[in-house]
Design a protein around this motif. Structure first.
Motif, PDB file in Angstrom:
ATOM      1  N   SER A   3      82.592  85.473 -55.577  1.00  0.00           N
ATOM      2  CA  SER A   3      82.057  86.599 -54.829  1.00  0.00           C
ATOM      3  C   SER A   3      80.771  86.236 -54.104  1.00  0.00           C
ATOM      4  CB  SER A   3      81.847  87.808 -55.744  1.00  0.00           C
ATOM      5  OG  SER A   3      80.998  87.475 -56.813  1.00  0.00           O
ATOM      6  N   SER A   4      79.839  85.557 -54.746  1.00  0.00           N
ATOM      7  CA  SER A   4      78.568  85.220 -54.122  1.00  0.00           C
ATOM      8  C   SER A   4      78.267  83.738 -54.321  1.00  0.00           C
ATOM      9  CB  SER A   4      77.448  86.070 -54.728  1.00  0.00           C
ATOM     10  OG  SER A   4      76.200  85.657 -54.222  1.00  0.00           O
ATOM     11  N   VAL A   5      78.309  82.976 -53.235  1.00  0.00           N
ATOM     12  CA  VAL A   5      78.014  81.547 -53.288  1.00  0.00           C
ATOM     13  C   VAL A   5      76.742  81.298 -52.485  1.00  0.00           C
ATOM     14  CG1 VAL A   5      78.821  79.234 -52.661  1.00  0.00           C
ATOM     15  CG2 VAL A   5      80.431  80.915 -53.578  1.00  0.00           C
ATOM     16  N   THR A   6      75.831  80.534 -53.085  1.00  0.00           N
ATOM     17  CA  THR A   6      74.581  80.172 -52.428  1.00  0.00           C
ATOM     18  C   THR A   6      74.303  78.696 -52.632  1.00  0.00           C
ATOM     19  OG1 THR A   6      73.262  80.736 -54.382  1.00  0.00           O
ATOM     20  CG2 THR A   6      73.542  82.473 -52.721  1.00  0.00           C
ATOM     21  N   THR A  49      69.147  67.208 -51.824  1.00  0.00           N
ATOM     22  CA  THR A  49      70.120  67.678 -52.815  1.00  0.00           C
ATOM     23  C   THR A  49      70.118  69.195 -52.815  1.00  0.00           C
ATOM     24  OG1 THR A  49      68.428  67.581 -54.551  1.00  0.00           O
ATOM     25  CG2 THR A  49      69.882  65.679 -54.340  1.00  0.00           C
ATOM     26  N   ARG A  50      71.299  69.745 -53.017  1.00  0.00           N
ATOM     27  CA  ARG A  50      71.436  71.208 -53.092  1.00  0.00           C
ATOM     28  C   ARG A  50      72.398  71.531 -54.221  1.00  0.00           C
ATOM     29  NH1 ARG A  50      68.575  74.523 -50.657  1.00  0.00           N
ATOM     30  NH2 ARG A  50      69.876  75.483 -49.109  1.00  0.00           N
ATOM     31  N   GLY A  51      72.042  72.530 -54.974  1.00  0.00           N
ATOM     32  CA  GLY A  51      72.934  73.044 -55.995  1.00  0.00           C
ATOM     33  C   GLY A  51      73.803  74.129 -55.394  1.00  0.00           C
ATOM     34  N   ILE A  52      75.070  74.099 -55.741  1.00  0.00           N
ATOM     35  CA  ILE A  52      75.979  75.170 -55.335  1.00  0.00           C
ATOM     36  C   ILE A  52      76.018  76.158 -56.490  1.00  0.00           C
ATOM     37  CG2 ILE A  52      78.358  75.770 -54.712  1.00  0.00           C
ATOM     38  CD1 ILE A  52      78.638  72.786 -53.745  1.00  0.00           C
ATOM     39  N   TYR A  53      75.693  77.407 -56.198  1.00  0.00           N
ATOM     40  CA  TYR A  53      75.699  78.455 -57.209  1.00  0.00           C
ATOM     41  C   TYR A  53      76.772  79.474 -56.873  1.00  0.00           C
ATOM     42  CZ  TYR A  53      71.307  77.034 -59.400  1.00  0.00           C
ATOM     43  OH  TYR A  53      70.343  76.349 -60.090  1.00  0.00           O
ATOM     44  N   CYS A  54      77.428  79.975 -57.896  1.00  0.00           N
ATOM     45  CA  CYS A  54      78.387  81.063 -57.740  1.00  0.00           C
ATOM     46  C   CYS A  54      77.966  82.184 -58.680  1.00  0.00           C
ATOM     47  CB  CYS A  54      79.807  80.598 -58.064  1.00  0.00           C
ATOM     48  SG  CYS A  54      81.024  81.918 -57.877  1.00  0.00           S
ATOM     49  N   ASP A  55      77.730  83.334 -58.111  1.00  0.00           N
ATOM     50  CA  ASP A  55      77.275  84.490 -58.880  1.00  0.00           C
ATOM     51  C   ASP A  55      76.080  84.138 -59.763  1.00  0.00           C
ATOM     52  OD1 ASP A  55      79.312  86.015 -57.709  1.00  0.00           O
ATOM     53  OD2 ASP A  55      80.730  85.465 -59.281  1.00  0.00           O
ATOM     54  N   GLY A  92      84.126  75.960 -53.111  1.00  0.00           N
ATOM     55  CA  GLY A  92      83.925  74.833 -52.205  1.00  0.00           C
ATOM     56  C   GLY A  92      83.996  75.238 -50.752  1.00  0.00           C
ATOM     57  N   ARG A  93      84.942  76.095 -50.420  1.00  0.00           N
ATOM     58  CA  ARG A  93      85.092  76.548 -49.029  1.00  0.00           C
ATOM     59  C   ARG A  93      83.847  77.324 -48.587  1.00  0.00           C
ATOM     60  NH1 ARG A  93      88.260  76.070 -45.286  1.00  0.00           N
ATOM     61  NH2 ARG A  93      89.777  75.002 -46.570  1.00  0.00           N
ATOM     62  N   LYS A  94      83.375  78.222 -49.427  1.00  0.00           N
ATOM     63  CA  LYS A  94      82.174  78.988 -49.075  1.00  0.00           C
ATOM     64  C   LYS A  94      80.949  78.085 -48.998  1.00  0.00           C
ATOM     65  CE  LYS A  94      83.560  83.545 -50.692  1.00  0.00           C
ATOM     66  NZ  LYS A  94      83.194  84.704 -51.526  1.00  0.00           N
TER      67      LYS A  94
END
Length: 157
Positions: A3-6, A49-55, A92-94
């Motif tokens: 739902s929320s990817v940052t 570097t970037r962290g992918i966060y979901c919710d 991954g797509r988001k």
């Protein structure tokens, strides 16, 4: 589905969450570890570097170079991964759409390249769906695909 990817910076407060992320057995030969990538970023000033966060929870990792091949305006994506338990949820797509938006907003960007192992059909199809086109093999035997930011397709996420 996610739902929320940052995308968030990797810091002293969160790096350990990304160090131990894993890929499934059949994907492990495709990427260096996140720990290796985090270490590289501390010695190469142009690496981000970037962290992918979901919710709000760590879900993946990426590393890019703001001066790939020591060329101004050439951005190189060297690592892009979603943690094994989080795969298949659209994260991954988001995250890629967010990354491309981030890179496209850089005032000097004229080309974005990404590297992957030849024969990785999943990566090839994924990157193609964002407009990357194969343009050669590097000295390490990895496929190079490029996108010209002025030609970025509109992405629906």
């Amino acid at each position: 589905m996610a739902s929320s990817v940052t995308l968030q910076d990797i810091t002293i407060d969160n790096f350990e969450s990304f160090m131990d992320m894993e890929l499934p057995e059949h994907q492990r030969d495709y990427l260096d570890s996140n720990a290796y990538s985090i270490a590289q970023s501390r010695f190469y000033d142009d690496f981000v570097t970037r962290g992918i966060y979901c919710d709000g929870e760590p879900a993946g990792f990426l590393l890019y170079d703001v001066r790939a091949e020591d060329v101004d305006g050439l951005y190189g994506i060297y690592r892009f991964m979603v943690d094994f338990p989080q795969q298949g949820k659209g994260i991954g797509r988001k995250a890629m759409a967010l990354l491309l938006d981030e890179l496209h907003s850089k005032p000097d960007v004229h080309r974005i390249i990404i590297y992957y192992k030849p024969g990785n059909a999943v990566a090839q199809a994924f990157y193609r769906s964002f407009g990357f086109r194969e343009c050669g093999i590097d000295d390490n035997g990895e496929m190079i695909a490029e996108i010209i930011p002025s030609r970025l397709p509109d992405q629906q996420v």
